[in-house]
Design a protein around this motif. Structure first.
Motif, mmCIF file in Angstrom:
data_model
loop_
_atom_site.group_PDB
_atom_site.id
_atom_site.type_symbol
_atom_site.label_atom_id
_atom_site.label_comp_id
_atom_site.label_asym_id
_atom_site.label_seq_id
_atom_site.Cartn_x
_atom_site.Cartn_y
_atom_site.Cartn_z
ATOM 1 N N HIS A 199 0.966 -1.168 0.267
ATOM 2 C CA HIS A 199 0.106 -0.795 0.093
ATOM 3 C C HIS A 199 1.289 1.170 0.141
ATOM 4 C CE1 HIS A 199 1.363 -0.453 4.121
ATOM 5 N NE2 HIS A 199 0.673 0.918 4.090
ATOM 6 N N GLY A 200 0.478 2.325 -0.294
ATOM 7 C CA GLY A 200 0.816 4.015 -0.270
ATOM 8 C C GLY A 200 2.301 3.755 -1.303
ATOM 9 N N THR A 201 3.331 3.939 -0.521
ATOM 10 C CA THR A 201 4.256 4.186 -1.758
ATOM 11 C C THR A 201 5.454 3.045 -1.711
ATOM 12 O OG1 THR A 201 4.544 6.406 -1.411
ATOM 13 C CG2 THR A 201 6.497 5.327 -1.598
ATOM 14 N N VAL A 202 5.177 1.926 -2.312
ATOM 15 C CA VAL A 202 6.366 0.888 -2.449
ATOM 16 C C VAL A 202 7.149 1.216 -3.512
ATOM 17 C CG1 VAL A 202 5.622 -1.862 -3.147
ATOM 18 C CG2 VAL A 202 3.700 -0.346 -2.483
ATOM 19 N N ILE A 203 8.294 0.338 -3.011
ATOM 20 C CA ILE A 203 9.612 0.134 -4.323
ATOM 21 C C ILE A 203 9.409 -1.354 -4.040
ATOM 22 C CG2 ILE A 203 12.282 0.714 -3.682
ATOM 23 C CD1 ILE A 203 11.640 3.119 -2.167
ATOM 24 N N ASP A 204 9.882 -1.863 -5.446
ATOM 25 C CA ASP A 204 9.967 -2.958 -5.367
ATOM 26 C C ASP A 204 11.439 -2.660 -6.317
ATOM 27 O OD1 ASP A 204 9.946 -5.858 -6.242
ATOM 28 O OD2 ASP A 204 8.128 -5.416 -8.147
ATOM 29 N N VAL A 205 12.468 -4.057 -5.567
ATOM 30 C CA VAL A 205 13.933 -3.091 -5.313
ATOM 31 C C VAL A 205 14.364 -4.120 -6.376
ATOM 32 C CG1 VAL A 205 14.334 -2.312 -2.830
ATOM 33 C CG2 VAL A 205 14.419 -4.187 -3.820
ATOM 34 N N GLU A 244 -4.381 2.594 -6.299
ATOM 35 C CA GLU A 244 -4.102 3.637 -6.182
ATOM 36 C C GLU A 244 -2.255 3.545 -5.573
ATOM 37 O OE1 GLU A 244 -6.723 4.487 -2.886
ATOM 38 O OE2 GLU A 244 -7.872 4.642 -4.533
ATOM 39 N N GLY A 245 -2.016 5.070 -4.718
ATOM 40 C CA GLY A 245 -0.344 4.966 -4.566
ATOM 41 C C GLY A 245 0.788 4.841 -5.330
ATOM 42 N N HIS A 246 1.921 4.603 -5.281
ATOM 43 C CA HIS A 246 2.642 4.602 -6.067
ATOM 44 C C HIS A 246 3.959 3.560 -6.146
ATOM 45 C CE1 HIS A 246 4.612 6.406 -9.664
ATOM 46 N NE2 HIS A 246 5.706 6.054 -8.935
ATOM 47 N N ILE A 247 3.872 3.391 -7.468
ATOM 48 C CA ILE A 247 5.082 1.518 -7.300
ATOM 49 C C ILE A 247 6.660 2.121 -8.104
ATOM 50 C CG2 ILE A 247 5.255 -0.908 -7.228
ATOM 51 C CD1 ILE A 247 2.122 -1.437 -7.915
ATOM 52 N N PHE A 248 7.477 2.149 -7.243
ATOM 53 C CA PHE A 248 8.737 2.230 -8.141
ATOM 54 C C PHE A 248 9.106 0.491 -8.358
ATOM 55 C CE2 PHE A 248 8.335 6.211 -4.977
ATOM 56 C CZ PHE A 248 8.284 7.117 -6.497
ATOM 57 N N SER A 249 9.647 0.668 -9.226
ATOM 58 C CA SER A 249 10.193 -1.120 -10.088
ATOM 59 C C SER A 249 10.586 -0.512 -10.824
ATOM 60 C CB SER A 249 8.946 -1.728 -11.050
ATOM 61 O OG SER A 249 7.223 -1.642 -10.517
ATOM 62 N N CYS A 250 12.407 -1.192 -9.359
ATOM 63 C CA CYS A 250 13.591 -1.065 -9.990
ATOM 64 C C CYS A 250 14.172 -1.988 -10.475
ATOM 65 C CB CYS A 250 14.722 -0.853 -9.151
ATOM 66 S SG CYS A 250 13.358 0.457 -8.507
ATOM 67 N N ASP A 251 15.489 -2.016 -11.202
ATOM 68 C CA ASP A 251 16.345 -3.262 -11.835
ATOM 69 C C ASP A 251 17.633 -2.641 -11.962
ATOM 70 O OD1 ASP A 251 14.786 -6.424 -11.802
ATOM 71 O OD2 ASP A 251 16.870 -5.983 -13.667
ATOM 72 N N ILE A 252 18.158 -3.750 -11.759
ATOM 73 C CA ILE A 252 19.365 -3.429 -11.781
ATOM 74 C C ILE A 252 20.087 -3.737 -14.171
ATOM 75 C CG2 ILE A 252 20.502 -5.339 -12.139
ATOM 76 C CD1 ILE A 252 23.374 -3.789 -11.045
ATOM 77 N N GLU A 262 -1.259 2.637 -14.472
ATOM 78 C CA GLU A 262 -0.451 3.135 -14.683
ATOM 79 C C GLU A 262 -0.666 3.651 -13.378
ATOM 80 O OE1 GLU A 262 -4.168 6.495 -15.372
ATOM 81 O OE2 GLU A 262 -3.797 4.184 -17.720
ATOM 82 N N ASN A 263 0.245 3.239 -12.354
ATOM 83 C CA ASN A 263 0.868 3.518 -10.562
ATOM 84 C C ASN A 263 2.070 3.287 -10.987
ATOM 85 O OD1 ASN A 263 -0.402 1.411 -10.455
ATOM 86 N ND2 ASN A 263 -0.832 1.924 -7.988
ATOM 87 N N MET A 264 2.881 2.696 -11.938
ATOM 88 C CA MET A 264 4.031 1.645 -11.555
ATOM 89 C C MET A 264 5.210 2.330 -12.465
ATOM 90 S SD MET A 264 4.715 -1.549 -12.939
ATOM 91 C CE MET A 264 6.038 -2.739 -13.446
ATOM 92 N N GLU A 265 6.110 2.660 -11.772
ATOM 93 C CA GLU A 265 7.973 3.625 -12.619
ATOM 94 C C GLU A 265 8.667 2.857 -12.676
ATOM 95 O OE1 GLU A 265 9.446 7.624 -12.015
ATOM 96 O OE2 GLU A 265 7.579 6.998 -11.217
ATOM 97 N N PRO A 266 9.016 2.227 -13.369
ATOM 98 C CA PRO A 266 10.103 1.006 -13.575
ATOM 99 C C PRO A 266 11.116 2.228 -14.303
ATOM 100 C CG PRO A 266 8.536 0.301 -15.790
ATOM 101 C CD PRO A 266 8.201 1.565 -14.878
#
Ligand SMILES: C[S@@+](CC[C@H](N)C(=O)[O-])C[C@H]1O[C@@H](n2cnc3c(N)ncnc32)[C@H](O)[C@@H]1O
Length: 440
Positions: free
Chosen positions: A251-257, A275-283, A301-305
């Motif tokens: 929920h809320g601000t999510v960081i998927d490292v 709802e909320g925002h997901i930062f979807s990170c990868d190397i 729409e709330n997911m940011e690679p």
């Protein structure tokens, strides 16, 4: 017709042996390149997966029926023999004579005309003797290793972890087809609607027994060619992976490292219902494109690679996230039923993983706000990549503690759970839920 399926299978086995390719990826591109479809694509797939799943056993048969030991044979010739032996021993619908002849032709087509006599003789002998039980060593580890074609070191580790009986059940499960579980994209459709759309395209689906928004598909052919897929109705996700996201209650601000190819971020997005925002990170930059395409297809729409090394601190994220997912790179020994060649990884190459996993966990934990949740997960079953990483982390960080969670399938009083195919019907998976109770 069938010869081209076998030729494709041989190319894939060669690519895996020489170039370190993974069978599933190499198979997909070879089937596309050779334009195999229908029964040919199916046969090539059966052969590649079957050879990978039974390689040690097949080599045992080859060794018993050949004057040379398998490791002394030229690798290409050994692959041709494995392809032939697999058809003779496991594929009832192919006459042995066809399996032998096609293998002989394969050898000739690859400039091994002189060795084609050996291929013929060895495979004919295997065909003659196939009903006689193959002699196996008395030692349990060696016997299980040959029977289920898993390397000896892995069998020993499994027996130490599970005992011989359950270790055998796990090995057996690894050689069975895994159910094709997909997650319904509830942002776009409903379970009933998707089932109808799939049916209209000739795909059978049944409800997952304990995940209400998941389906098990059969008869799909190439998934990506389905309209229901292109329309963003679902994504492929094992039940174990879904449970890891449910355990996090994002929920809320999510960081998927470690987010690519994006399955857990997609599941988080669907649970968060826009709802909320997901930062979807990868190397890896090229994997961001996969996530971007997936999110677009699914209408998320709330997911940011983002390109971000999970071991490197981003100051602006310090204590900024409500949920941090740490789905680290791992040995993958829990997903052997889907990627059969994972079993042949060199154990020496796995020894550096816990250090990387710990480094990513250490850094990611710094992003969790007080009261926030940190979930560490892997698709492996080795304690050194699982409990030992989280225990080490918790020993050094008293501001975090494990927190019990309950899931559709089971609960965890301790805050951690290992899933097993032979117990839960999922991939092998480890999930640990932790909560931050104080600042650093
Ligand atoms: C187990 S996979 C993640 C699967 C993903 N969470 C999902 O559910 O689809 C691990 C991912 O970690 C990425 N990775 C490896 N080392 C990394 C690092 N240092 N920082 C961030 N990502 C990393 C890999 O590229 C890989 O995509």
């Amino acid at each position: 017709m069938r010869a081209s399926a076998r030729e494709t299978a041989l190319q894939v086995l060669t690519a895996c042996r020489q170039g370190g390719a993974w069978a599933d990826g190499a198979l997909k591109s070879a089937i596309g390149k050779d334009r195999l479809a229908g029964p040919d694509a199916k046969l090539a797939t059966h052969i590649v997966y079957g050879v990978m799943q039974n390689r040690i056993l097949l080599d045992r048969y080859v060794g018993l029926c050949c004057s040379q030991r398998p490791e002394q044979l030229e690798p290409l010739l050994l692959d041709i023999l494995r392809i032939g032996a697999y058809q003779i021993l496991f594929l009832d619908r192919i006459p042995d004579s066809a399996a032998v002849n096609e293998s002989v032709e394969l050898a000739k087509a690859h400039g091994k005309a002189r060795a084609s006599g050996l291929v013929n003789a060895v495979l004919r002998k295997i065909s003659r003797e196939k009903d006689r039980p193959v002699e196996l060593p008395a030692a349990q580890e060696e016997r299980l290793s040959i029977c289920y074609s898993h390397p000896r070191w892995l069998v020993e580790r499994l027996i130490a972890l599970l005992g011989a009986e359950e270790a055998e059940a796990f090995l057996k499960e690894n050689n069975r087809p895994a159910p094709l579980t997909v997650q319904v994209n509830t942002l776009k459709t409903s379970v009933e609607e998707l089932m109808g759309a799939l049916r209209a395209e000739g795909v059978e689906s049944e409800r997952h027994p304990w995940l209400s928004d998941c389906l098990i598909l059969s008869g799909t052919g190439n998934l990506a060619s389905l309209t229901a897929f292109a329309d963003g109705g679902f994504w492929v996700q094992d039940a174990g992976a879904k449970l890891a996201v449910l355990a996090a209650r994002p929920h809320g601000t999510v960081i998927d490292v470690c987010a690519a190819p994006g399955g857990k971020s997609f599941a988080a997005a669907s649970l968060m219902n826009g709802e909320g925002h997901i930062f979807s990170c990868d190397i890896h930059a090229h994997k961001l494109k996969l996530m971007e395409a997936g999110a677009k297809r699914l209408g998320i729409e709330n997911m940011e690679p983002m390109l971000q090394d999970g071991r490197v601190l981003r100051e602006d994220w310090l204590e900024a996230a409500d949920t941090v997912l740490v789905d680290v790179p791992c040995s993958g020994l829990g997903i052997i039923r889907k990627k059969p060649d994972i079993r042949y990884k060199n154990p020496a190459d796995l020894s550096g993983l816990p250090q990387i996993q710990r480094a990513i966990l250490e850094n990611a934990a710094r992003y969790v706000n007080v009261g926030g949740t940190l979930v560490y997960s892997t698709c492996t079953i080795l304690p050194e990549e699982n409990e030992q990483v989280t225990e080490g982390f918790l020993r050094d960080h008293s501001q975090f503690s494990k927190e019990p969670f309950s899931l559709p399938l089971s609960q965890s009083e301790t805050g951690e759970l290992t899933l097993w195919p032979q117990r839960h019907g999922t991939d092998g998976f480890y999930i640990c839920r932790m909560r931050r109770t104080d600042h650093d």
